[in-house]
Each structure stands twice: as structure tokens, then as C-alpha cells.
Design a protein around this motif. Sequence first.
Motif, short mmCIF file in Angstrom:
data_model
loop_
_atom_site.label_atom_id
_atom_site.label_comp_id
_atom_site.label_asym_id
_atom_site.label_seq_id
_atom_site.Cartn_x
_atom_site.Cartn_y
_atom_site.Cartn_z
N ASN A 124 0.81 -1.22 0.00
CA ASN A 124 0.00 0.00 0.00
C ASN A 124 0.84 1.27 0.00
N ALA A 125 2.04 1.20 0.61
CA ALA A 125 2.89 2.39 0.70
C ALA A 125 3.27 2.89 -0.69
N ILE A 126 3.49 1.97 -1.60
CA ILE A 126 3.84 2.36 -2.97
C ILE A 126 2.67 3.09 -3.63
N VAL A 127 1.49 2.54 -3.45
CA VAL A 127 0.30 3.16 -4.03
C VAL A 127 0.08 4.55 -3.44
N ILE A 128 0.23 4.66 -2.12
CA ILE A 128 0.02 5.95 -1.45
C ILE A 128 1.05 6.98 -1.91
N THR A 129 2.33 6.56 -1.96
CA THR A 129 3.39 7.48 -2.37
C THR A 129 3.16 7.98 -3.79
N ALA A 130 2.88 7.04 -4.69
CA ALA A 130 2.64 7.40 -6.09
C ALA A 130 1.38 8.25 -6.22
N GLY A 131 0.36 7.92 -5.43
CA GLY A 131 -0.89 8.67 -5.49
C GLY A 131 -0.73 10.11 -5.03
N ILE A 132 0.00 10.30 -3.92
CA ILE A 132 0.23 11.66 -3.42
C ILE A 132 1.07 12.46 -4.42
N ALA A 133 2.08 11.82 -4.99
CA ALA A 133 2.91 12.50 -5.99
C ALA A 133 2.06 12.93 -7.18
N GLU A 134 1.15 12.05 -7.60
CA GLU A 134 0.28 12.38 -8.74
C GLU A 134 -0.67 13.52 -8.39
N ILE A 135 -1.21 13.50 -7.18
CA ILE A 135 -2.14 14.55 -6.76
C ILE A 135 -1.44 15.90 -6.74
N VAL A 136 -0.22 15.92 -6.19
CA VAL A 136 0.54 17.18 -6.15
C VAL A 136 0.83 17.68 -7.57
N ALA A 137 1.32 16.78 -8.41
CA ALA A 137 1.64 17.16 -9.79
C ALA A 137 0.38 17.57 -10.55
N GLY A 138 -0.68 16.80 -10.36
CA GLY A 138 -1.93 17.11 -11.04
C GLY A 138 -2.52 18.43 -10.59
N CYS A 139 -2.43 18.71 -9.28
CA CYS A 139 -2.94 19.97 -8.73
C CYS A 139 -2.21 21.15 -9.36
N ILE A 140 -0.89 21.04 -9.42
CA ILE A 140 -0.09 22.14 -10.00
C ILE A 140 -0.41 22.30 -11.48
N ALA A 141 -0.44 21.18 -12.19
CA ALA A 141 -0.69 21.24 -13.64
C ALA A 141 -2.09 21.79 -13.94
N MET A 142 -3.09 21.29 -13.23
CA MET A 142 -4.46 21.75 -13.46
C MET A 142 -4.63 23.21 -13.05
N ALA A 171 -7.28 29.17 -10.83
CA ALA A 171 -6.17 28.29 -10.44
C ALA A 171 -6.41 27.69 -9.06
N LEU A 172 -6.81 28.53 -8.11
CA LEU A 172 -7.04 28.06 -6.75
C LEU A 172 -8.20 27.09 -6.67
N THR A 173 -9.29 27.39 -7.37
CA THR A 173 -10.47 26.54 -7.32
C THR A 173 -10.21 25.18 -7.95
N ILE A 174 -9.62 25.18 -9.15
CA ILE A 174 -9.34 23.92 -9.83
C ILE A 174 -8.35 23.08 -9.04
N GLY A 175 -7.27 23.73 -8.57
CA GLY A 175 -6.26 23.00 -7.81
C GLY A 175 -6.82 22.41 -6.53
N SER A 176 -7.61 23.19 -5.80
CA SER A 176 -8.20 22.71 -4.54
C SER A 176 -9.17 21.57 -4.78
#
Length: 232
Positions: free
Chosen positions: A46-64, A152-157
Motif C-alpha cells: 500500500n505504501a507504494i500506491v500511497i506514495t505514487a498517489g500523493i505525488a500524482e495529486i501534487v503534480a496534477g494539482c499544480i498542472a491543473m 487556479a485556486l479553485t481547480i487546484g483545490s
Amino acid sequence: MSNEVIYQEQHLKSSEFITDIVIGMSDGLTVPFALAAGLSGAVDNNAIVITAGIAEIVAGCIAMGLGGYLAGKTEQEHYESELKREYFEVDNYRQKEIDEVKEIFDEYGIDEEGQTLLANQLAKDKKKWVDFMMKFELGLEEPHPKRARNSALTIGSAYIVGGFLPLSAYFFTTNPQEGLLVSAGITTLCLFVFGYFKSKVTGQPPIKGALKVTAIGLIAAAAAFGIAKFIG
């Protein structure tokens, strides 16, 4: 006592805010869920899934969020460019612009006399004249001055909130397969509720909209899971 029923008009307000929430939340629910589902078919921790998921959320938040900001800035710059051009045309091609106003009123069935009267009255106030041309000739509404930042703030949040909903299951389960089952249940419910309220707010059939949003999210997750399982 009058039998006349008092009617209150109901129109959708803050449509830009709602649009940004829809963009951020829909992607936030589907992309991290699809990633977690794909990893669940390939790893046993599960740690791998969580780590990858958080990384994706951070990257996706910034990109979006950045995408929303750039879209807002582009909208503002386009409006200002057209506004400047419209002022130039009003100053230098007055009669042509008056004729264009008359053409607009003609489309609404106003006769020649009415067109002339309205166009000449409107032309007395340059700002209102230009505002009229921006709305009815070009179909442009003045963007809110903080549109880019707010978008930016609304989409990212919204993306962060949506992303952590499916990922949360992996925090309290023992393995990715169990986490996927819980995550699928959470995400399916969230997608349905989100789709229902999104459709209701935008005046669409709520149940149909909810089923459509849910189906899209689950298909994306199933595809990611299948590909990861096949490669693994």
C-alpha cells in the motif's frame, strides 16, 4: 386577494466557479483513482500506491491549477485586446459601427425607424456603446479581474479533494487489492453524488448525469488496472 402566482426567476450564477470545480473534481476523482487501480494490479504494498498517489495529486494539482491560470489570463488578454480594437473602431469608423448596431437590432425584429433611434441613442455614450458591441457583436463578457487566480485556486483545490477521496482507502487497508475494493466503493459513490449535483446545478437530468460521470470514472480505472495487470 389576487390569484396571481409570484414567479421568481432562477438562473445559474457563478457559472465560472462551478465550471472550475467540475474540472478539478472530475479529474481529481478519476485520474488518481485510475493510477491507484493500475498500481493495485502490479504491486503488493500500500505504501507504494500511497506514495505514487500523493505525488500524482501534487503534480496534477499544480498542472491543473496552472492550466486554469493560463486560461484565465488568456481570456482576460483576449477581452482587453478586443476592447481596445472596438474603441478604435468606434472612434475611427463611427458610421460603420452604427450600422452594425442597427444590424443587431434588425435581428431582433426592430424596424428601421427603431433601429436608427436606438443606435443613435446608444452612440451618445461611448463606453456603453462599446460594452454593447462587445456583448452583442463579439459575444464577450468582461472577465473578473481576479479570474485567473481564482480559477487556479479553485481547480487546484478541487483536484486535491477529489484525489484524496479514492486514495484514502489505502491508508486503512492491509494490501492494494483490499484497498482497491474499498477505493472503488468510495469513488463510485463520490462520482455518483458529484455527477448528480453537477447535473442538477447545470439543469441537466441528475440521474442520467450521475450515471454518465460514474461510468467514465470506472471505465478509466478498469482500463488502468487491466493494462497494469497485463504488463505485470
